[in-house]
Design an enzyme around this catalytic site. Sequence first.
Site, PDB file in Angstrom:
ATOM      1  CG  HIS A  55      -0.430   0.071   2.532  1.00  0.00           C
ATOM      2  ND1 HIS A  55       0.393  -0.894   3.071  1.00  0.00           N
ATOM      3  CD2 HIS A  55      -0.564   1.020   3.498  1.00  0.00           C
ATOM      4  CE1 HIS A  55       0.726  -0.550   4.302  1.00  0.00           C
ATOM      5  NE2 HIS A  55       0.175   0.609   4.590  1.00  0.00           N
ATOM      6  CG  HIS A  57      -0.020   4.269   4.791  1.00  0.00           C
ATOM      7  ND1 HIS A  57      -0.751   3.473   5.642  1.00  0.00           N
ATOM      8  CD2 HIS A  57      -0.854   5.268   4.381  1.00  0.00           C
ATOM      9  CE1 HIS A  57      -1.987   3.963   5.745  1.00  0.00           C
ATOM     10  NE2 HIS A  57      -2.065   5.050   4.983  1.00  0.00           N
ATOM     11  CG  HIS A  60       4.109  -0.009   4.318  1.00  0.00           C
ATOM     12  ND1 HIS A  60       4.068  -1.322   4.729  1.00  0.00           N
ATOM     13  CD2 HIS A  60       3.659   0.731   5.364  1.00  0.00           C
ATOM     14  CE1 HIS A  60       3.606  -1.367   5.978  1.00  0.00           C
ATOM     15  NE2 HIS A  60       3.354  -0.138   6.376  1.00  0.00           N
ATOM     16  CG  HIS A 113      -4.028  -0.009   6.712  1.00  0.00           C
ATOM     17  ND1 HIS A 113      -3.962   0.512   7.985  1.00  0.00           N
ATOM     18  CD2 HIS A 113      -2.861   0.354   6.098  1.00  0.00           C
ATOM     19  CE1 HIS A 113      -2.805   1.163   8.123  1.00  0.00           C
ATOM     20  NE2 HIS A 113      -2.129   1.078   6.998  1.00  0.00           N
TER      21      HIS A 113
HETATM   22 FE    FE Z   1       2.625   0.712   8.171  1.00  0.00          FE
HETATM   23 ZN    ZN Z   2      -0.029   1.554   6.552  1.00  0.00          ZN
END
Ligand code: FE
Ligand code: ZN
Length: 254
Positions: A55, A57, A60, A113
Amino acid sequence: MLDIHLVPLLADNYAYLIRDTESGKTAVVDPSVADGVVAELENRKWGLDYILNTHHHYDHVGGNLELKQRYDCKIVGFAGDRKRIPGLDIAVEIGQELEIGNSKAKILGAAGHTHGHILYWFPSSQALFSGDTLFSLGCGRLFEGTPEEMWKSLSALHALPGSTQVYCGHEYTADNAAFALTIDPNNHALLERCKEIDRLVRAGLPTIPSTLSSEWECNPFLRASDPAIRAQLNLASARDVTVFAEIRKRKDLF
Ligand code: FE
Ligand code: ZN
C-alpha cells in the site's frame, strides 16, 4: 521456492527480502527506507529486481525511488494506487498473478486499512505478505475503509491454507497480545501464543512470521464469530461485522 529474509527498519517496520531460488530473481516487500535494505543486499551479494508494495503509506514505499535508482529494479503495486505509489512500473490488479522468476504470487485485494491495499500470496512457498492488513494478533487501523470492508478482506483469508506463513508490515505483536487478552482472556491457544511472544521479545527476536492457523486460533480480529468473545463483549447475537467493529474500536482506544 522463495528464500525469505526479514529486514527490520525504522522503529517497528519489517521489509522482506525474497529470492526465487531457481532463477535468483530478488524482490523486497515494503521498503520504508533504502539504507537497511541496501546493507542486507550487499551482505548477501544480491541485486534487486523488484520492489513489491502492499500500500501507499510512507513507511512502506519510502525507499522506492532510492532503491530503483540504485538497482534499476521494477516497482510493483496496485493499479488503482498509481498516483500514490512512487515510481510504480508494474501496475497489478486484484486476482492477477505476478512472477518473481519461477515463483508465482497471487494478488489479493484487501481494502480496509487503505482503499488500495493488496496482499502478495505465494502459494507454493506458503507465504503471505500481509502489509498493514493482518498483523500477528492484530489488524490494521481503518484509515480509509469501513469495518465491513476490512472484515471482508480478513474473512477472505479463510480460502488460504492454515499452514501459510504470515509476514506482516510491523512488529506490533506484544502490544496486540496485551490487547487480545482483554477480549479473549480464556483462550488457551492465545495464552500459549502470549508465552511464546514473551519469550521471543525477551530474547530480542522477531515474533514474525506466524501462521494463518495460529491467527485463526488466537487473533481476536479474526474471531468475531467466537461465542466466548461475543459474551465478553455483550454482543451475543450481533452480526460478525458488528463484533469486529467493536474490537477494532476498542483497540483504537487501548
Ligand atoms: Fe505501516
Ligand atoms: Zn499503513
